[in-house]
Design an enzyme around this catalytic site. Structure first.
Site, PDB file in Angstrom:
ATOM      1  CE  LYS A 104      27.372  43.729  46.185  1.00 56.70           C
ATOM      2  NZ  LYS A 104      28.680  44.013  45.552  1.00 56.70           N
TER       3      LYS A 104
ATOM      4  CE  LYS B  33      30.549  37.916  38.245  1.00 57.11           C
ATOM      5  NZ  LYS B  33      30.178  37.570  39.598  1.00 57.11           N
ATOM      6  NE  ARG B  34      39.808  43.016  40.368  1.00 55.61           N
ATOM      7  CZ  ARG B  34      40.877  43.004  41.142  1.00 55.61           C
ATOM      8  NH1 ARG B  34      40.754  43.217  42.439  1.00 55.61           N
ATOM      9  NH2 ARG B  34      42.085  42.787  40.654  1.00 55.61           N
TER      10      ARG B  34
ATOM     11  CE  LYS C 298      35.609  37.359  40.631  1.00 57.03           C
ATOM     12  NZ  LYS C 298      34.452  37.215  41.543  1.00 57.03           N
TER      13      LYS C 298
ATOM     14  CB  THR D 291      28.630  39.497  47.742  1.00 56.76           C
ATOM     15  OG1 THR D 291      29.747  40.171  47.154  1.00 56.76           O
ATOM     16  CG2 THR D 291      29.080  38.708  48.965  1.00 56.76           C
TER      17      THR D 291
ATOM     18  CG  HIS E  57      37.255  35.518  52.228  1.00 49.19           C
ATOM     19  ND1 HIS E  57      36.047  36.093  51.906  1.00 49.19           N
ATOM     20  CD2 HIS E  57      37.533  35.941  53.476  1.00 49.19           C
ATOM     21  CE1 HIS E  57      35.634  36.836  52.902  1.00 49.19           C
ATOM     22  NE2 HIS E  57      36.516  36.758  53.879  1.00 49.19           N
TER      23      HIS E  57
HETATM   24  C1  LIG Z   1      29.747  43.311  45.273  1.00 50.94           C
HETATM   25  C2  LIG Z   1      30.967  43.819  44.647  1.00 50.94           C
HETATM   26  C3  LIG Z   1      31.986  42.959  44.248  1.00 50.94           C
HETATM   27  C4  LIG Z   1      31.868  41.447  44.363  1.00 50.94           C
HETATM   28  O1  LIG Z   1      31.302  40.945  43.184  1.00 50.94           O
HETATM   29  P1  LIG Z   1      31.303  39.370  42.836  1.00 50.94           P
HETATM   30  O2  LIG Z   1      30.537  39.293  41.579  1.00 50.94           O
HETATM   31  O3  LIG Z   1      30.612  38.688  43.965  1.00 50.94           O
HETATM   32  O4  LIG Z   1      32.725  38.982  42.691  1.00 50.94           O
HETATM   33  C5  LIG Z   1      33.116  43.479  43.654  1.00 50.94           C
HETATM   34  N1  LIG Z   1      33.251  44.813  43.478  1.00 50.94           N
HETATM   35  C6  LIG Z   1      32.296  45.678  43.844  1.00 50.94           C
HETATM   36  C7  LIG Z   1      32.494  47.134  43.602  1.00 50.94           C
HETATM   37  C8  LIG Z   1      31.125  45.226  44.439  1.00 50.94           C
HETATM   38  O5  LIG Z   1      30.179  46.104  44.809  1.00 50.94           O
END
Ligand SMILES: *Cc1c(COP(=O)(O)O)cnc(C)c1O
Length: 811
Positions: A656, A544-545, A550, A652, A356
């Protein structure tokens, strides 16, 4: 699909409520109504669950077990109803009973047993496996406390424990009769019995692993798969009164606490490794319980252990469950008495591994002393694996000590989990094209050279059932109206929407739907944060985190720059923006926590400055989690995917957002590249360093953050503002960020990409002003999002890695 009519449902629901709460429905509160509805849905599912298991037993098809330390499921009720095909009926029935389904759904605690993308991927995969009629079960840990809850207090993150089981969990079933014993510590006695060595584990601490099963309902196909989560309990719960008199009461209590600590909390770290003993115990705990129960079930069904690899596939999500390899060896060699060679063949054929991340700080390695003490027999097996493998290396690379030591499983006093995972499995996959190429050519080049056929790519995906049908019902309806509903089973059919993008009527409805979602989010922002936002502004979202790579920092610096320019020129020609952040920082990651402080300070400053208020608002929402993501993402105009190129393996949330009709501003990193390839470069805004440039800077140096600071006045101005007291009365407040950018030479290339990012944002403004063009871009993104459904990903795993007799062909 569950066939049940509205009147039956109403009766069932009223009866369930009475049985559960001992009073009439009209006397109940919403929490009780949620519990009754959840319990009723679980009843509805029960028979399908039994039938599914019978079917799998009879069919003799390959079973897939997805091992993951994290499953970030979020809420279950809404998606269960949706997949059962009864959500609309329920909504109507409940509404006739004076109950608002969405209000009820909102009371469910998120099942937050994951940090972020990795855990959410596991949840999407479960949904896709069930929906594609693949016999795929999840295996993980039932943490008593999930990922912490985040409260933003005085501009800082405060962590609160997530006691998610407090009100009970209607979805799980405890299977006490299916418990397994897991052994820690002690030592191994080697005995020679009739010329055969046997290994006897003695003086160990036994832990009882108790499974809790959660149904995973497939989409309208009568399939219910299982997520099995293990909880650690003392082997005997009976209180030994004689221990009192022997003064051993404290010892008994210590044992109980030590055992229960194993499944007490999820480590709140994303892409970071800490050599904590408890974490190693957690990893062995669920892997050992999971594999024992798989083998037990397999044999009970009459399976021949020598054919295990034809009937069972075990997938390990990152290196966290890598101990599955020596654990399976232990069972095959010590218990099933197979030869080492045969056990090794079966193990390698059974196990497959997903990598990952290439972040060095995320690579797991355990000190050998700790490993040996906690898992003495498993350590012996890892040593044996390592010895045989190093012999193989020696034959091939005679004399190349550096290379052999780099590739060894045990070296420099550590057990290296990625190396073990690669050696002990038949497949190693990356999670997006670029990521897999970097694994093959750089990070894992030695291994790729040795085992080229093991390496493959499986670009991540998201379940469109949650991330479109469930979270964006209005958009779903528009799609159904225009292209029919085939895209639900065949998400690639979303591309039919392309044919409607010249229809101004459709585009204006698309726009109206976005507007409605924005209004709802604006209400929530006002309710939770007290900030009034302009729903005609661009909703510019980075959720995101919080992490250095990031680059929320880059986003912050551009807001600070924008603020400067607005003050210089109040009539600055710009489209008003509402910049929305959400995300948690690992409690021990001080740079990330400092970034949250900066976001909050900027928000405070900007939102309270009437000179810029009309054009710019900044919002940091609390406690990012799946259910919040489901509300934010459908309301986004702009998706910020701005990681340092090469660092984000896939991402991911980028998928979305596009599926919900947002335009992406992105670096050419992870799956952003594949999104660009799908939508074409006119329908995404790309900026910044490319992968080779970043990799070459890492390799050859030549980057100086100070040079940029000294030569770019706008960069200088915002960096100086970090330490001028302008955004916070405490001038030292943002020292961590300042140091990261300058003293540590900006390891994430924030300053390097600053100008390109501002240009890209300017471009966004230009496009947005041409509303027809913008709306068309949103439509193109939706139409090209089908390939990012996790159904596509799972089909690729099934055919390319697991070789499962893919039942979905029957659909
Ligand atoms: C999809 C999702 C993530 C992943 O987000 P990235 O921007 O791809 O790091 C993290 N937390 C939650 C709650 C999510 O739904």
């Amino acid at each position: 699909m569950l066939s049940i009519d509205k009147d039956t449902f109403k009766k069932d629901y009223e009866n369930k409520f009475i049985k559960l709460h001992g009073k009439e429905l009209s006397e109940g509160n919403n929490q009780q109504k949620y519990e009754a509805l959840g319990a009723l849905v679980k009843d509805y599912v029960a028979n399908m669950w039994i039938e599914t298991n019978k079917k799998y037993k009879k069919a003799g098809d390959k079973q897939v077990y997805y091992f993951s330390m994290e499953f970030l499921l979020g809420r279950l009720l809404g998606n269960c109803l949706l997949n059962l095909g009864i959500r609309d009926m329920c909504k109507e029935a409940l509404s006739e009973m004076g109950i608002d389904l969405e209000e009820i759904e909102d009371l469910e605690q998120d099942q937050g047993l994951g940090n972020g993308g990795l855990g959410r991927l596991a949840a999407c995969f479960l949904d896709s496996m069930a929906s594609l009629t693949i016999a795929g079960q999840g295996c993980g840990i039932r943490y008593k406390y999930g990922f912490f809850e985040q409260k933003i207090v005085d501009g800082q993150q405060v962590e609160v424990s997530d006691n998610w089981l407090r009100g009970g969990n209607v979805w799980e079933t405890k299977k006490a009769d299916k418990a397994e014993i897991v052994k820690f510590g002690g030592s191994v006695k080697v005995e020679n019995v009739n010329g055969k060595l046997s290994f006897i584990h003695v003086n160990y601490e036994p832990v009882l692993a108790v499974p809790y099963d959660t149904p995973i309902v497939g989409y309208e196909n009568n399939i219910v798969n299982t997520l099995r989560l293990w909880s650690a309990e003392p082997v005997s719960n009976e209180f030994d009164f004689s221990s009192f008199s022997r003064g051993e009461f404290l010892k008994a209590m210590a044992y109980k606490n030590s055992v229960e600590s194993i499944s007490l909390v999820l480590y709140p770290d994303d892409s970071f490794y800490e050599g904590k003993m408890l974490r190693l115990k957690q990893q062995y705990f669920f892997v050992c319980a999971g594999i024992q129960s798989i083998i037990r079930h397999f044999k009970r069904c009459g399976g021949n252990i020598k054919e295990l690899d034809e009937k069972i596939a075990i997938h390990i999500n990152d290196t966290h469950p890598t101990l599955a390899i020596p654990e399976l060896m232990r069972i095959l060699v010590d218990q099933e008495e197979l030869s080492w060679e045969e056990a090794w063949r079966i193990t390698q054929n059974t196990i497959s591994y997903t990598n990952h991340t290439i972040l060095a700080e995320a690579l797991e390695k355990w000190p050998t002393d700790m490993f040996k003490t906690i898992l003495p027999r498993i350590y012996m097996i890892v040593e044996e694996i390592n010895e045989r493998y190093c012999q193989e290396l020696w034959n091939k690379y005679t004399g190349q000590w550096d290379k052999i030591s780099r590739m060894a499983i045990i070296s420099d006093g550590y057990v290296k989990m990625a190396n073990l995972a690669i050696v002990g499995s038949h497949s190693v996959n990356g999670v997006a094209k670029l990521h897999t190429e970097i694994l093959k050519k750089r990070e894992m080049a030695d291994f790729y050279y040795l085992y080229p056929s093991k390496f493959n790519n499986k670009t991540n995906g998201i379940t469109h059932r949650r991330w479109l049908l469930k979270c964006n019902p209005e958009l779903t309806n528009l799609l159904k109206e225009t292209i029919g509903d085939s895209f639900i089973r065949h998400p690639m059919d979303l591309d039919k929407f392309k044919n409607h993008l010249d229809d101004v009527n459709i585009l204006s409805r698309l726009n109206q739907i976005k507007q409605n979602n924005k209004v709802k989010l604006a209400e929530e922002i006002y309710k939770t944060k007290g900030i009034k936002v302009d729903t005609n502004s661009i909703f510019d979202v980075q959720v995101k985190r919080i992490h250095g790579y990031k680059r929320q920092t880059l986003n912050c610096l551009r807001i600070m720059d924008l603020y400067n320019r607005l003050l210089e020129n109040p009539s600055l020609d710009m489209v008003p923006r509402t910049i929305i952040f959400a995300g948690k920082a690992a409690p021990g990651y001080y740079l990330a926590k400092n970034i949250i402080e900066l976001i909050c300070s900027i928000a405070d400053k900007v939102n309270n400055d009437p000179r810029v208020n009309e054009k710019l608002k900044v919002v940091m929402m609390d406690n990012y989690k799946v259910s919040l993501a489901e509300r934010i993402i459908p309301a986004a105009d702009l998706s910020e995917q701005i990681s340092t190129t090469t660092k984000e393996a896939s991402g991911t949330s980028n998928m979305k957002f596009m599926m919900n009709g947002a335009v992406t501003i992105a670096t050419l990193d992870g799956a952003n590249i594949e999104i660009k390839d799908e939508v074409g470069e006119d329908n995404i805004v790309i900026f910044g360093l490319n992968a080779d440039e970043v990799l070459n800077f890492h390799k050859y140096g030549g980057y100086s953050a100070w040079d940029i600071y000294n030569n770019n006045p706008r960069v200088k101005a915002v960096i100086d503002d970090l330490v001028s007291g302008r955004y916070n009365s405490d001038k030292d407040k943002f020292n961590k960020i300042y140091a990261n950018l300058l003293s540590y030479n900006d390891e994430f290339f924030v300053l390097k990409d600053f100008d390109a990012y501002l240009e890209a944002q300017k471009k966004i403004d230009v496009i947005y002003r041409d509303q027809a063009k913008w709306q068309r871009m949103c439509g193109v993104n939706i139409a090209h999002s089908g390939i990012f459904s996790s159904d596509r990903t799972i089909k690729e795993y099934a055919t390319g890695i697991w070789d499962s007799k893919v039942l979905y062909k029957n659909l």
